[in-house]
Scaffold this motif. Structure first.
Motif, PDB file in Angstrom:
ATOM      1  N   LEU A  40     -25.087  62.622   2.469  1.00 46.20           N
ATOM      2  CA  LEU A  40     -23.671  62.993   2.600  1.00 46.20           C
ATOM      3  C   LEU A  40     -22.833  61.803   3.044  1.00 46.20           C
ATOM      4  CD1 LEU A  40     -23.843  66.501   4.301  1.00 46.20           C
ATOM      5  CD2 LEU A  40     -23.109  65.979   1.980  1.00 46.20           C
ATOM      6  N   TYR A  41     -23.338  61.068   4.024  1.00 43.20           N
ATOM      7  CA  TYR A  41     -22.598  59.924   4.542  1.00 43.20           C
ATOM      8  C   TYR A  41     -22.428  58.854   3.464  1.00 43.20           C
ATOM      9  CZ  TYR A  41     -21.271  56.036   7.489  1.00 43.20           C
ATOM     10  OH  TYR A  41     -20.606  54.976   8.017  1.00 43.20           O
ATOM     11  N   GLY A  42     -23.498  58.562   2.745  1.00 41.84           N
ATOM     12  CA  GLY A  42     -23.424  57.560   1.680  1.00 41.84           C
ATOM     13  C   GLY A  42     -22.444  57.956   0.591  1.00 41.84           C
ATOM     14  N   ARG A  43     -22.460  59.223   0.224  1.00 37.75           N
ATOM     15  CA  ARG A  43     -21.531  59.705  -0.798  1.00 37.75           C
ATOM     16  C   ARG A  43     -20.088  59.615  -0.286  1.00 37.75           C
ATOM     17  NH1 ARG A  43     -19.906  59.953  -5.702  1.00 37.75           N
ATOM     18  NH2 ARG A  43     -18.885  61.871  -6.281  1.00 37.75           N
ATOM     19  N   ALA A  44     -19.873  59.972   0.978  1.00 37.10           N
ATOM     20  CA  ALA A  44     -18.523  59.876   1.550  1.00 37.10           C
ATOM     21  C   ALA A  44     -18.043  58.422   1.549  1.00 37.10           C
ATOM     22  CB  ALA A  44     -18.504  60.459   2.966  1.00 37.10           C
ATOM     23  N   CYS A  45     -18.927  57.492   1.880  1.00 39.96           N
ATOM     24  CA  CYS A  45     -18.556  56.065   1.867  1.00 39.96           C
ATOM     25  C   CYS A  45     -18.178  55.613   0.460  1.00 39.96           C
ATOM     26  CB  CYS A  45     -19.691  55.204   2.412  1.00 39.96           C
ATOM     27  SG  CYS A  45     -19.883  55.276   4.197  1.00 39.96           S
ATOM     28  N   LEU A  55     -16.110  49.657   3.495  1.00 40.49           N
ATOM     29  CA  LEU A  55     -17.016  50.794   3.653  1.00 40.49           C
ATOM     30  C   LEU A  55     -17.948  50.938   2.452  1.00 40.49           C
ATOM     31  CD1 LEU A  55     -14.899  53.638   5.259  1.00 40.49           C
ATOM     32  CD2 LEU A  55     -16.899  52.514   6.225  1.00 40.49           C
ATOM     33  N   ALA A  56     -17.495  50.474   1.298  1.00 42.89           N
ATOM     34  CA  ALA A  56     -18.339  50.544   0.102  1.00 42.89           C
ATOM     35  C   ALA A  56     -19.549  49.626   0.236  1.00 42.89           C
ATOM     36  CB  ALA A  56     -17.526  50.171  -1.134  1.00 42.89           C
ATOM     37  N   ASP A  57     -19.477  48.654   1.152  1.00 42.93           N
ATOM     38  CA  ASP A  57     -20.602  47.748   1.390  1.00 42.93           C
ATOM     39  C   ASP A  57     -21.574  48.295   2.428  1.00 42.93           C
ATOM     40  OD1 ASP A  57     -19.491  45.962  -0.406  1.00 42.93           O
ATOM     41  OD2 ASP A  57     -18.382  44.882   1.155  1.00 42.93           O
ATOM     42  N   THR A  58     -21.472  49.567   2.736  1.00 47.67           N
ATOM     43  CA  THR A  58     -22.359  50.187   3.716  1.00 47.67           C
ATOM     44  C   THR A  58     -23.813  50.013   3.278  1.00 47.67           C
ATOM     45  OG1 THR A  58     -20.686  51.822   4.271  1.00 47.67           O
ATOM     46  CG2 THR A  58     -22.956  52.371   4.825  1.00 47.67           C
ATOM     47  N   PRO A  59     -24.663  49.536   4.186  1.00 46.86           N
ATOM     48  CA  PRO A  59     -26.079  49.350   3.813  1.00 46.86           C
ATOM     49  C   PRO A  59     -26.738  50.704   3.541  1.00 46.86           C
ATOM     50  CG  PRO A  59     -25.778  49.006   6.166  1.00 46.86           C
ATOM     51  CD  PRO A  59     -24.413  49.179   5.575  1.00 46.86           C
ATOM     52  N   PRO A  60     -27.806  50.695   2.758  1.00 45.18           N
ATOM     53  CA  PRO A  60     -28.519  51.949   2.501  1.00 45.18           C
ATOM     54  C   PRO A  60     -28.932  52.610   3.818  1.00 45.18           C
ATOM     55  CG  PRO A  60     -29.392  50.187   1.148  1.00 45.18           C
ATOM     56  CD  PRO A  60     -28.429  49.556   2.103  1.00 45.18           C
ATOM     57  N   CYS A  61     -28.773  53.888   3.859  1.00 45.39           N
ATOM     58  CA  CYS A  61     -29.041  54.652   5.086  1.00 45.39           C
ATOM     59  C   CYS A  61     -30.528  54.987   5.169  1.00 45.39           C
ATOM     60  CB  CYS A  61     -28.205  55.923   5.065  1.00 45.39           C
ATOM     61  SG  CYS A  61     -28.345  56.950   6.517  1.00 45.39           S
ATOM     62  N   LYS A  62     -31.134  54.635   6.303  1.00 44.07           N
ATOM     63  CA  LYS A  62     -32.533  54.985   6.540  1.00 44.07           C
ATOM     64  C   LYS A  62     -32.652  56.061   7.609  1.00 44.07           C
ATOM     65  CE  LYS A  62     -34.176  50.641   4.897  1.00 44.07           C
ATOM     66  NZ  LYS A  62     -34.763  49.386   5.112  1.00 44.07           N
ATOM     67  N   ALA A  89     -10.368  59.087   7.025  1.00 40.73           N
ATOM     68  CA  ALA A  89     -10.661  59.330   5.611  1.00 40.73           C
ATOM     69  C   ALA A  89     -12.145  59.633   5.411  1.00 40.73           C
ATOM     70  CB  ALA A  89     -10.245  58.119   4.779  1.00 40.73           C
ATOM     71  N   LEU A  90     -12.991  58.879   6.083  1.00 43.00           N
ATOM     72  CA  LEU A  90     -14.439  59.084   5.956  1.00 43.00           C
ATOM     73  C   LEU A  90     -14.850  60.450   6.504  1.00 43.00           C
ATOM     74  CD1 LEU A  90     -17.100  57.772   5.061  1.00 43.00           C
ATOM     75  CD2 LEU A  90     -17.263  56.765   7.339  1.00 43.00           C
ATOM     76  N   LEU A  91     -14.319  60.808   7.657  1.00 47.38           N
ATOM     77  CA  LEU A  91     -14.662  62.101   8.263  1.00 47.38           C
ATOM     78  C   LEU A  91     -14.155  63.252   7.398  1.00 47.38           C
ATOM     79  CD1 LEU A  91     -15.987  63.546  10.622  1.00 47.38           C
ATOM     80  CD2 LEU A  91     -13.792  63.405  11.832  1.00 47.38           C
ATOM     81  N   GLN A  92     -12.952  63.141   6.880  1.00 48.04           N
ATOM     82  CA  GLN A  92     -12.391  64.187   6.011  1.00 48.04           C
ATOM     83  C   GLN A  92     -13.273  64.370   4.762  1.00 48.04           C
ATOM     84  OE1 GLN A  92      -9.767  66.209   6.431  1.00 48.04           O
ATOM     85  NE2 GLN A  92     -10.048  67.174   4.425  1.00 48.04           N
ATOM     86  N   THR A  95     -16.648  65.892   5.675  1.00 45.61           N
ATOM     87  CA  THR A  95     -16.479  67.314   5.974  1.00 45.61           C
ATOM     88  C   THR A  95     -16.337  68.128   4.687  1.00 45.61           C
ATOM     89  OG1 THR A  95     -15.444  66.770   8.082  1.00 45.61           O
ATOM     90  CG2 THR A  95     -15.039  68.974   7.209  1.00 45.61           C
ATOM     91  N   GLU A  96     -15.572  67.623   3.740  1.00 47.80           N
ATOM     92  CA  GLU A  96     -15.403  68.326   2.467  1.00 47.80           C
ATOM     93  C   GLU A  96     -16.721  68.409   1.699  1.00 47.80           C
ATOM     94  OE1 GLU A  96     -10.740  66.968   1.942  1.00 47.80           O
ATOM     95  OE2 GLU A  96     -12.254  66.128   0.598  1.00 47.80           O
ATOM     96  N   LEU A  97     -17.488  67.342   1.715  1.00 49.23           N
ATOM     97  CA  LEU A  97     -18.789  67.366   1.043  1.00 49.23           C
ATOM     98  C   LEU A  97     -19.728  68.367   1.707  1.00 49.23           C
ATOM     99  CD1 LEU A  97     -19.336  63.537   0.452  1.00 49.23           C
ATOM    100  CD2 LEU A  97     -18.910  65.273  -1.300  1.00 49.23           C
ATOM    101  N   LEU A  98     -19.750  68.364   3.037  1.00 49.77           N
ATOM    102  CA  LEU A  98     -20.596  69.306   3.774  1.00 49.77           C
ATOM    103  C   LEU A  98     -20.187  70.741   3.459  1.00 49.77           C
ATOM    104  CD1 LEU A  98     -22.808  69.757   5.941  1.00 49.77           C
ATOM    105  CD2 LEU A  98     -20.970  69.666   7.654  1.00 49.77           C
ATOM    106  N   ALA A  99     -18.889  70.999   3.483  1.00 50.76           N
ATOM    107  CA  ALA A  99     -18.384  72.353   3.210  1.00 50.76           C
ATOM    108  C   ALA A  99     -18.711  72.788   1.782  1.00 50.76           C
ATOM    109  CB  ALA A  99     -16.884  72.407   3.456  1.00 50.76           C
ATOM    110  N   SER A 100     -18.699  71.863   0.845  1.00 53.19           N
ATOM    111  CA  SER A 100     -19.019  72.235  -0.539  1.00 53.19           C
ATOM    112  C   SER A 100     -20.488  72.635  -0.683  1.00 53.19           C
ATOM    113  CB  SER A 100     -18.663  71.097  -1.495  1.00 53.19           C
ATOM    114  OG  SER A 100     -19.564  70.020  -1.346  1.00 53.19           O
ATOM    115  N   LEU A 101     -21.325  72.153   0.225  1.00 55.29           N
ATOM    116  CA  LEU A 101     -22.752  72.482   0.163  1.00 55.29           C
ATOM    117  C   LEU A 101     -23.116  73.748   0.932  1.00 55.29           C
ATOM    118  CD1 LEU A 101     -24.309  68.940   0.591  1.00 55.29           C
ATOM    119  CD2 LEU A 101     -24.226  70.318  -1.480  1.00 55.29           C
ATOM    120  N   ILE A 102     -22.550  73.905   2.130  1.00 54.03           N
ATOM    121  CA  ILE A 102     -22.969  75.022   2.991  1.00 54.03           C
ATOM    122  C   ILE A 102     -21.875  76.050   3.211  1.00 54.03           C
ATOM    123  CG2 ILE A 102     -24.699  73.593   4.148  1.00 54.03           C
ATOM    124  CD1 ILE A 102     -22.809  73.455   6.567  1.00 54.03           C
TER     125      ILE A 102
END
Length: 127
Positions: A40-45, A55-62, A89-92, A95-102
């Motif tokens: 979710l975080y990677g997609r939001a970034c 933010l697009a240069d965010t390293p892969p999340c482990k 913007a990132l939090l919004q 949150t929208e991605l999370l809400a679309s899933l659950i």
């Protein structure tokens, strides 16, 4: 539970931003795990990346912790008003991605629980 409060020399506002992400990660971690949070975080970034290219240069999340640490460093590298806007913007988007899933109701309950947890910790720190 993640306990780091941000790197040295950070403003209170910066620390507040990072703590909100740590509380959110702590709240969601047991439910969706590191992989779910990272996805979710990677997609939001990626979605806010066109507006905040750094933010697009965010390293892969482990792990959630490593991702929040990376966000801490990235937010510290830009002007405070730009960091605040990117955080919002990132939090919004997250949150929208999370809400679309659950669903919006469950997402709202989880986010509210994370916010209440933060308010209680802040109140305890100021006693």
């Amino acid at each position: 539970m993640m306990t780091s409060k941000g790197g040295p020399g950070r403003s209170e506002e910066h620390i507040r931003l990072i703590q909100s992400w740590r509380r959110l990660a702590d709240q969601l971690g047991p439910l969706i795990g590191d992989s779910g949070f990272c996805a979710l975080y990677g997609r939001a970034c990626r979605l806010v990346g066109p507006e905040y290219k750094w933010l697009a240069d965010t390293p892969p999340c482990k792990t959630r912790d490593s991702q929040i640490t990376a966000l801490d460093e990235m937010l510290a590298s830009v002007a405070p008003d730009h960091a605040q806007a990117a955080h919002a913007a990132l939090l919004q988007t997250f949150t929208e991605l999370l809400a679309s899933l659950i669903g919006h109701a469950l997402a709202r309950r989880l986010l509210d629980a994370a916010a209440r947890d933060g308010e209680e910790k802040n109140a305890q720190e100021h006693k």
